[in-house]
Design an enzyme around this catalytic site. Structure first.
Site, PDB file in Angstrom:
ATOM      1  N   ILE A 119       0.806  -1.229   0.029  1.00  0.00           N
ATOM      2  CA  ILE A 119      -0.150   0.015  -0.090  1.00  0.00           C
ATOM      3  C   ILE A 119       0.806   1.259   0.166  1.00  0.00           C
ATOM      4  O   ILE A 119       0.308   2.267  -0.237  1.00  0.00           O
ATOM      5  CB  ILE A 119      -0.994  -0.005   1.181  1.00  0.00           C
ATOM      6  CG1 ILE A 119      -1.975   1.090   1.076  1.00  0.00           C
ATOM      7  CG2 ILE A 119      -0.227   0.108   2.676  1.00  0.00           C
ATOM      8  CD1 ILE A 119      -3.190   0.764   2.160  1.00  0.00           C
ATOM      9  N   TYR A 120       2.044   1.043   0.139  1.00  0.00           N
ATOM     10  CA  TYR A 120       2.762   2.277   0.404  1.00  0.00           C
ATOM     11  C   TYR A 120       3.098   3.050  -1.053  1.00  0.00           C
ATOM     12  O   TYR A 120       3.451   2.430  -1.920  1.00  0.00           O
ATOM     13  CB  TYR A 120       4.316   1.962   0.957  1.00  0.00           C
ATOM     14  CG  TYR A 120       4.409   1.664   2.321  1.00  0.00           C
ATOM     15  CD1 TYR A 120       3.181   1.671   3.197  1.00  0.00           C
ATOM     16  CD2 TYR A 120       5.372   1.218   2.910  1.00  0.00           C
ATOM     17  CE1 TYR A 120       3.334   1.360   4.531  1.00  0.00           C
ATOM     18  CE2 TYR A 120       5.588   0.662   4.275  1.00  0.00           C
ATOM     19  CZ  TYR A 120       4.315   0.869   5.144  1.00  0.00           C
ATOM     20  OH  TYR A 120       4.431   0.603   6.468  1.00  0.00           O
ATOM     21  N   ALA A 121       2.564   4.613  -1.147  1.00  0.00           N
ATOM     22  CA  ALA A 121       2.762   4.878  -2.447  1.00  0.00           C
ATOM     23  C   ALA A 121       2.082   4.191  -3.381  1.00  0.00           C
ATOM     24  O   ALA A 121       2.417   4.325  -4.538  1.00  0.00           O
ATOM     25  CB  ALA A 121       4.200   5.160  -2.760  1.00  0.00           C
TER      26      ALA A 121
END
Length: 322
Positions: free
Chosen positions: A52-54
């Site tokens: 989910i990061y960036a």
């Protein structure tokens, strides 16, 4: 950098982990490369990311750096699933279908055939834990994952997952917010982790940046606290109680001839059950400041004073676990 066993598993990791939450967003590929090289050169091995990061860009950036810049075998790659949401029947959550689809996506973005540590980013109350754990079993037995862990579980959720996990895919790690400003996991999650041989990977070990002391006299213009995206995240720990703790950390740092950052990080690093705090950095210079914690072991008197000023109330029945 000193290495530690991750819980009771055979996996050894550096006692500081590099977080990548801002990679592919606020941190571009060039700066990410600089951070990764500095971390590995200092003896660091554990690099933590998430699908989910960036929106997946953090995994892509990390994947682009493995192999050419840093040998893949020198890095313990940890990523997460569950929180990413997309359209379609397998678009998110902890169902078997969603998890295995998420794993394949992470492997593509990372450019690798396996993940060293695959973590469930959150508990999913809509899916039976047996189904979720069956996906972890398949991921390990298929060779796509070496070890599995969880993140942001309540104490009872952590104990449930650990007790029901199979011998093929035991839960070996747990990520939780943990710092001098946030010690709530000591009530139930830490005892559960220690009992089940689960290594703790604290996130936000610097109290979302507050423990560095940068907010003592205001909000620096270049800080997260000044950004619209992260202001609320930082504000959570800007309380009167936090101010007293930050002052104690600053006093300890002055006495030891080091920075508040180093003191705060050394404190959480050496708490019971902790394997490696996860630190993120705006730039390589900031990361270098965190790496300096490797040189410090807090004297017992200072550790005791910090324990006292930051203690959390523990009532029945948790106090019986001490």
């Amino acid at each position: 950098m000193e290495k530690r066993q991750l819980g009771r598993s055979g996996l050894r990791v550096s006692r500081l982990a590099l977080g990548t939450m801002t990679w592919g967003g606020d941190t571009d590929a060039e700066e990410a490369a600089s951070q990764l090289v500095a971390f590995v050169d200092a003896g660091g091995t554990l690099v933590d990311t998430a699908d989910i990061y960036a929106d997946g860009e953090a995994e892509r950036v990390l994947g682009s750096l493995l192999g050419d810049l840093v040998p893949r075998e020198d890095v313990v790659v940890a990523t997460k699933a569950v929180a990413r949401r997309t359209d379609g029947p397998f678009g998110g959550g902890a169902s078997r279908g969603a998890l295995l689809a998420a794993l394949d996506g992470s492997l593509r973005r990372l450019g690798t055939d396996h993940v060293d540590l695959w973590q469930l980013h959150a508990w999913d109350s809509g899916v039976p834990i047996e189904e979720t754990l069956s996906a972890l079993d398949y991921a390990v037995t298929s060779g796509k994952v070496r070890y599995v862990g969880v993140s942001n579980y309540a104490g009872w959720q952590l104990a449930t997952a650990a007790a029901r996990a199979s011998a093929a895919a035991p839960i070996v790690s747990g990520q939780f917010e943990y710092s001098l400003l946030e010690r709530g996991i000591e009530r139930e999650a830490v005892p559960a982790a220690v009992h089940h041989g689960i290594g703790l990977l604290p996130w936000a070990p610097l109290g979302r940046g507050v423990l560095t002391g940068k907010y003592r006299t205001g909000t620096p213009a270049d800080s997260r606290g000044a950004s619209s995206e992260y202001a609320g995240y930082v504000e959570h720990h800007r309380t009167d109680r936090a101010a007293r703790i930050v002052q104690a950390v600053a006093t300890a740092a002055d006495g030891l001839g080091t920075s508040p950052l180093v003191v705060a990080l050394a404190w959480v690093r050496d708490r019971p059950g902790v394997a490696a705090p996860v630190v993120g950095a705006r730039d390589t210079g900031q990361l270098t400041g965190s790496l300096a914690a490797e040189e410090l072991t807090l004297p017992p008197a200072i550790r005791s004073a910090l324990d006292d000023v930051s203690c959390v109330e523990v009532g029945y029945p948790e106090r019986g676990l001490k």
